[in-house]
Design a protein around this motif. Sequence first.
Motif, short mmCIF file in Angstrom:
data_model
loop_
_atom_site.label_atom_id
_atom_site.label_comp_id
_atom_site.label_asym_id
_atom_site.label_seq_id
_atom_site.Cartn_x
_atom_site.Cartn_y
_atom_site.Cartn_z
N GLU A 135 -23.71 -5.35 14.11
CA GLU A 135 -24.16 -4.54 15.25
C GLU A 135 -24.02 -3.05 14.93
O GLU A 135 -24.90 -2.25 15.24
CB GLU A 135 -23.36 -4.89 16.50
N ILE A 140 -27.03 -0.16 14.76
CA ILE A 140 -26.96 1.09 15.49
C ILE A 140 -27.06 2.28 14.53
O ILE A 140 -27.71 3.29 14.83
CB ILE A 140 -25.66 1.14 16.33
N ARG A 196 -21.52 -8.68 22.91
CA ARG A 196 -22.42 -7.82 22.14
C ARG A 196 -22.87 -6.62 22.96
O ARG A 196 -22.89 -5.48 22.48
CB ARG A 196 -23.62 -8.64 21.69
N ARG A 202 -21.95 -2.80 21.91
CA ARG A 202 -23.01 -1.87 21.54
C ARG A 202 -23.02 -0.64 22.46
O ARG A 202 -23.30 0.48 22.01
CB ARG A 202 -24.36 -2.57 21.56
N CYS A 241 -22.71 2.95 20.64
CA CYS A 241 -23.80 3.93 20.74
C CYS A 241 -23.26 5.27 21.24
O CYS A 241 -23.68 6.33 20.76
CB CYS A 241 -24.89 3.41 21.68
N ASP A 290 -28.99 2.64 23.60
CA ASP A 290 -28.99 1.48 22.70
C ASP A 290 -30.43 1.13 22.35
O ASP A 290 -31.24 0.83 23.23
CB ASP A 290 -28.32 0.30 23.40
#
Length: 410
Positions: free
Chosen positions: A53, A57, A389, A393, A397, A405
Amino acid sequence: GATRTSIASCGTSPFALTRAARPLRRAKGVLLVANYEPDVGYAWWLMERFWLEVAEICRAGQRECFVAYPAAGPIPEGIQAAGIEVVTADFGRRQPSRLKAQLSLVARLGVDTLYLTDWGFRDPIYGLYRHAGVRTIINHDHTPGDRPRACGPKGLAKTFLNNIDAITCDHWICISPLMLARARPNARIPESRCAVVQNGIDPFERDEKTRLSIRSQLGLSEHCMAVVNVGRATSYKGIDFVIRVAAAIRERGKGVRFFQVGDGPESRRLHELAVGLGLDDNAFTFLGRRKDVRRILPAFDVALHASEGEGFSLAILEYMSAGLATLVPDVPSVKQAVDHGRTGLVYAHRSLESAVHALEAVRNPQVRRRLGDASAHEVATRYSWQRTRTEFRTLMCEWLNVGADPLIGA
């Protein structure tokens, strides 16, 4: 795909980059620091999912992403496919030559963000990393255990030291609300630096045909109650207690079989304990390390967990999602996901009598089915990987300054 930067011995530094002539990169890199070799299993797969992840990003924010393994080994397929540059460097070593190599690596790669797992909130080495160009240090804390509140002079000292920016983490990720509650009064981590990302898993698919096939392979009859424990073979996981429970149940009659999934440094001792208590392979079966746990777990009926402590147990979530009647000790960090009587049963920690009583209570298939269905629904609604998740995230971010995101809603 992932590329590996070879790091070889050069002078006094065993981790000098072979591409030593390469100019310093502009500081936009995120370095994911691994605590284990790339081919180690157990719960490390979850950390790798978080890394993927982060890599996604980073790509959206036009940042570079690296992972440092302490030793060479087969790189996981996901890491290979994620565009993460792989380096070999042991950040757990503190010898001067090793530290010098780490700092050189951080500077050369242009790392401005470190993503750590299970490091301390406070460490003098963080000051050195910051001197090498690191601006942000993130720690994802999965460490297990229940710890008392830090009071008096010890608590005051922790509070003082934990507010020295140069030697502390900028962000501390807790894997459950209980672990957040532990971080504040025990570790004295400032509230402003703490965040919760609830651990979660992909819900299991429960297929009756596969279940019956697995039971047949294991030699389980329709009426035999199969009890399983999944965990690394260490004393902390309490597998010795599970073996003693199996021996106690054996004395009360047949119709129950026990299975242990996982290997580890104490595998041999545990085998010897089972034999010493009169348990043959049919009574207590050691299945060893398996790569198909998700496939075989729904074939069992009951899970007996006996760990001394947890961060937030993935194994317990897996038991529940697989529809097993899940039995856990009354240790706060271990029983977090279980609602006694609704999604599982809680027994007195290290009490053979209490654990045996709980097993007797789930001999009824209807009771097992009720608990298993409720627990599977609980995992699907409260502890799914998709929820984990999204929470993760959102934080990353923000902390990596990439804006919204890029996969919001995905």
